[in-house]
Design an enzyme around this catalytic site. Structure first.
Site, PDB file in Angstrom:
ATOM      1  N   GLU A  92      14.649  -2.463  13.175  1.00  0.00           N
ATOM      2  CA  GLU A  92      15.020  -3.810  13.596  1.00  0.00           C
ATOM      3  C   GLU A  92      15.718  -4.564  12.479  1.00  0.00           C
ATOM      4  O   GLU A  92      15.453  -4.333  11.302  1.00  0.00           O
ATOM      5  CB  GLU A  92      13.760  -4.596  13.968  1.00  0.00           C
ATOM      6  CG  GLU A  92      12.995  -3.969  15.088  1.00  0.00           C
ATOM      7  CD  GLU A  92      11.589  -4.532  15.200  1.00  0.00           C
ATOM      8  OE1 GLU A  92      10.823  -3.989  15.997  1.00  0.00           O
ATOM      9  OE2 GLU A  92      11.264  -5.493  14.488  1.00  0.00           O
ATOM     10  N   CYS A 105      17.661 -10.091   7.874  1.00  0.00           N
ATOM     11  CA  CYS A 105      16.458  -9.377   7.455  1.00  0.00           C
ATOM     12  C   CYS A 105      16.619  -7.941   7.948  1.00  0.00           C
ATOM     13  O   CYS A 105      16.837  -7.716   9.139  1.00  0.00           O
ATOM     14  CB  CYS A 105      15.245 -10.052   8.097  1.00  0.00           C
ATOM     15  SG  CYS A 105      13.719  -9.156   7.834  1.00  0.00           S
ATOM     16  N   CYS A 112       5.951   2.356   8.694  1.00  0.00           N
ATOM     17  CA  CYS A 112       5.449   2.048   7.354  1.00  0.00           C
ATOM     18  C   CYS A 112       4.075   2.684   7.198  1.00  0.00           C
ATOM     19  O   CYS A 112       3.326   2.788   8.161  1.00  0.00           O
ATOM     20  CB  CYS A 112       5.350   0.532   7.180  1.00  0.00           C
ATOM     21  SG  CYS A 112       4.822   0.042   5.526  1.00  0.00           S
ATOM     22  N   CYS A 116      -0.977  -2.582   6.642  1.00  0.00           N
ATOM     23  CA  CYS A 116      -1.399  -3.993   6.682  1.00  0.00           C
ATOM     24  C   CYS A 116      -1.828  -4.330   8.114  1.00  0.00           C
ATOM     25  O   CYS A 116      -1.105  -4.035   9.074  1.00  0.00           O
ATOM     26  CB  CYS A 116      -0.261  -4.916   6.245  1.00  0.00           C
ATOM     27  SG  CYS A 116       0.393  -4.495   4.619  1.00  0.00           S
ATOM     28  N   CYS A 119       0.315  -6.298  10.912  1.00  0.00           N
ATOM     29  CA  CYS A 119       1.713  -5.898  11.047  1.00  0.00           C
ATOM     30  C   CYS A 119       1.899  -4.810  12.104  1.00  0.00           C
ATOM     31  O   CYS A 119       1.190  -3.804  12.103  1.00  0.00           O
ATOM     32  CB  CYS A 119       2.198  -5.395   9.693  1.00  0.00           C
ATOM     33  SG  CYS A 119       3.840  -4.697   9.740  1.00  0.00           S
ATOM     34  N   GLY A 159       8.936  -1.420   7.131  1.00  0.00           N
ATOM     35  CA  GLY A 159       8.933  -0.620   5.912  1.00  0.00           C
ATOM     36  C   GLY A 159       8.554  -1.409   4.681  1.00  0.00           C
ATOM     37  O   GLY A 159       8.709  -2.625   4.627  1.00  0.00           O
ATOM     38  N   GLU A 160       8.023  -0.688   3.702  1.00  0.00           N
ATOM     39  CA  GLU A 160       7.729  -1.258   2.382  1.00  0.00           C
ATOM     40  C   GLU A 160       8.905  -0.848   1.485  1.00  0.00           C
ATOM     41  O   GLU A 160       9.037   0.333   1.122  1.00  0.00           O
ATOM     42  CB  GLU A 160       6.389  -0.694   1.875  1.00  0.00           C
ATOM     43  CG  GLU A 160       6.155  -0.768   0.379  1.00  0.00           C
ATOM     44  CD  GLU A 160       6.258  -2.165  -0.216  1.00  0.00           C
ATOM     45  OE1 GLU A 160       5.505  -3.053   0.200  1.00  0.00           O
ATOM     46  OE2 GLU A 160       7.113  -2.363  -1.107  1.00  0.00           O
ATOM     47  N   SER A 191      10.847  -7.729  -0.526  1.00  0.00           N
ATOM     48  CA  SER A 191       9.454  -8.111  -0.296  1.00  0.00           C
ATOM     49  C   SER A 191       8.544  -6.887  -0.417  1.00  0.00           C
ATOM     50  O   SER A 191       8.829  -5.844   0.160  1.00  0.00           O
ATOM     51  CB  SER A 191       9.356  -8.704   1.114  1.00  0.00           C
ATOM     52  OG  SER A 191       8.025  -8.920   1.447  1.00  0.00           O
ATOM     53  N   HIS A 216      -1.048 -13.009   0.875  1.00  0.00           N
ATOM     54  CA  HIS A 216      -1.843 -13.270   2.084  1.00  0.00           C
ATOM     55  C   HIS A 216      -3.332 -13.524   1.867  1.00  0.00           C
ATOM     56  O   HIS A 216      -4.033 -13.888   2.817  1.00  0.00           O
ATOM     57  CB  HIS A 216      -1.687 -12.146   3.126  1.00  0.00           C
ATOM     58  CG  HIS A 216      -0.271 -11.811   3.437  1.00  0.00           C
ATOM     59  ND1 HIS A 216       0.687 -12.775   3.688  1.00  0.00           N
ATOM     60  CD2 HIS A 216       0.385 -10.619   3.509  1.00  0.00           C
ATOM     61  CE1 HIS A 216       1.848 -12.189   3.913  1.00  0.00           C
ATOM     62  NE2 HIS A 216       1.703 -10.893   3.802  1.00  0.00           N
ATOM     63  N   ASN A 290       3.333 -14.732  13.821  1.00  0.00           N
ATOM     64  CA  ASN A 290       3.536 -14.598  15.262  1.00  0.00           C
ATOM     65  C   ASN A 290       2.392 -13.763  15.815  1.00  0.00           C
ATOM     66  O   ASN A 290       2.000 -12.774  15.196  1.00  0.00           O
ATOM     67  CB  ASN A 290       4.850 -13.867  15.549  1.00  0.00           C
ATOM     68  CG  ASN A 290       6.039 -14.724  15.187  1.00  0.00           C
ATOM     69  OD1 ASN A 290       6.215 -15.818  15.694  1.00  0.00           O
ATOM     70  ND2 ASN A 290       6.843 -14.227  14.271  1.00  0.00           N
ATOM     71  N   CYS A 333       7.756  -8.271  12.294  1.00  0.00           N
ATOM     72  CA  CYS A 333       8.380  -6.965  12.094  1.00  0.00           C
ATOM     73  C   CYS A 333       7.685  -5.889  12.925  1.00  0.00           C
ATOM     74  O   CYS A 333       6.478  -5.825  13.006  1.00  0.00           O
ATOM     75  CB  CYS A 333       8.450  -6.593  10.617  1.00  0.00           C
ATOM     76  SG  CYS A 333       6.900  -6.605   9.743  1.00  0.00           S
TER      77      CYS A 333
HETATM   78  S1  SF4 Z   1       6.000  -3.323   6.921  1.00  0.00           S
HETATM   79 FE1  SF4 Z   1       5.261  -4.660   5.281  1.00  0.00          FE
HETATM   80  S2  SF4 Z   1       3.627  -5.865   6.199  1.00  0.00           S
HETATM   81 FE2  SF4 Z   1       4.021  -4.115   7.549  1.00  0.00          FE
HETATM   82  S3  SF4 Z   1       2.513  -2.554   6.914  1.00  0.00           S
HETATM   83 FE3  SF4 Z   1       4.418  -2.187   5.799  1.00  0.00          FE
HETATM   84  S4  SF4 Z   1       4.165  -3.289   3.860  1.00  0.00           S
HETATM   85 FE4  SF4 Z   1       2.622  -4.078   5.269  1.00  0.00          FE
END
Ligand code: SF4
Length: 343
Positions: A92, A105, A112, A116, A119, A159-160, A191, A216, A290, A333
């Site tokens: 996305e 973005c 990922c 988290c 997410c 993604g990280e 990020s 967070h 969200n 995301c």
């Molecule tokens: S995309 Fe970002 S917020 Fe989502 S699990 Fe991965 S590191 Fe965590």
């Protein structure tokens, strides 16, 4: 599937053009269409001879990804794109129009593995890393669709980014080059949920980007529950790495704080955040989350977001509330990808 022209650098494009029996200067013209003129296909490169366009199209395509769905939220000038990659995986990107320019973005991985709990991107784990060209190709395909120049980039989609370190660093160095998309490093935000080893490595690159930490939670026990990487790199280790990053780059770091009702929005949390961040070259960005169908979290009420902000400000922290992207477009995301796959 034919490869994307965006996977080539200028020197390789020149070689391709020459190998097709055409003069080298045509490569520069093609490059100009790709980087500055936001064309949506090779065919739209109007001053390139048809013969060359045909030969080029026989071997390459402009994009090897395609837009499969666009969700627009007119009142907030935000558009969310679901993009299908060459292997059928989906990522996305979100285009946001601000007074200061257009920001996008983008995603750095398919899925990922960070886990988290708030997410949607991590629910199915990590499928694969994106290649560096797939990062800037997301920018170009969205810019061509919306016919806008993108001036700011945030790596905060699925993604990280620091888990795909080499590709992300190559992306930053490439797109910030004036010969490429020319997006200044100060307009690029990366990020991370807190991969300390990679933050240290990034600091040594001495880039001028903005680093954003998804914090967070100010308490280790609670943060480990929502951001599992905290078990490996607890808050005090993370903050020491952030201090080193600031010292080496001279750049202000952003702390992202997604407010979840009753989970991390109390007076105690605000007080602990002030204690943790006071006096540092840090800016706090509060994010009203969200709601996610698969997760049992509710966003903090608007009035409580403002109250939380006030508490941080009275502790002398620099704070903003991120503009809400709107639940109407599944803007967290991973949400659009999942809702598309489930339909
Ligand atoms: S995309 Fe970002 S917020 Fe989502 S699990 Fe991965 S590191 Fe965590």
């Amino acid at each position: 599937m034919k490869p994307s022209l965006y996977a080539l650098d200028m020197a390789s494009l020149e070689q391709v053009v020459v190998s097709l029996g055409e003069p080298k200067f045509r490569a520069k013209q093609i490059w100009e269409f790709m980087m500055n003129k936001r064309v949506a296909s090779i065919d739209e490169m109007h001053n390139i001879p048809k013969k060359l366009k045909d030969k080029l199209s026989a071997k390459y395509q402009l994009f090897d990804m395609k837009i499969v769905k666009v969700q627009g939220s007119e009142e907030s000038s935000t558009k969310k794109y679901l993009i299908s990659l060459r292997d059928g995986h989906q990522v996305e990107a979100v285009l946001m129009k601000y007074a200061h320019g257009n920001s996008i973005c983008i995603s750095s991985q398919v899925g990922c593995r960070m886990g988290c709990t708030f997410c949607a991107s991590t629910i199915d784990g990590l499928a694969r890393n994106l290649e560096s060209y797939e990062l800037w190709e997301q920018i170009s395909i969205v810019a061509a669709d919306a016919n806008v120049r993108v001036s700011h980039v945030v790596l905060m989609g699925s993604g990280e980014p620091l888990d795909n370190f080499e590709a992300v660093v190559e992306f930053i160095k490439t797109v910030s080059n004036q010969e490429h998309l020319g997006i200044g490093q100060r307009h690029i935000t990366v990020s991370t949920c807190g991969l300390v080893n990679r933050i240290d490595q990034l600091a040594d690159e001495k880039l001028q980007i903005t680093l954003a930490i998804s914090l967070h939670q100010p308490f280790n026990d609670e943060r480990s529950l929502v951001v599992p990487v905290n078990k490996k790199y607890p808050i005090e280790v993370l903050m020491a790495s952030v201090d080193r990053y600031i010292a080496l780059t001279g750049r202000r770091v952003t702390v992202e704080y997604a407010l979840i009702k009753g989970v991390n929005d109390t007076r105690e949390h605000a007080g602990a955040l002030v204690k943790l961040l006071k006096g540092k070259l840090i800016h706090v960005n509060l994010i009203p989350i969200n709601p996610i169908e698969e997760r049992d979290y509710e966003p903090t009420l608007k009035k409580d977001v403002l109250q939380f902000k006030k508490m941080l400000e009275s502790g002398k922290l620099n704070v903003t509330v991120r503009r809400e992207l709107g639940d109407d477009i599944d803007a967290a995301c991973g949400q659009l990808r999942r809702s598309f796959e489930q339909n």
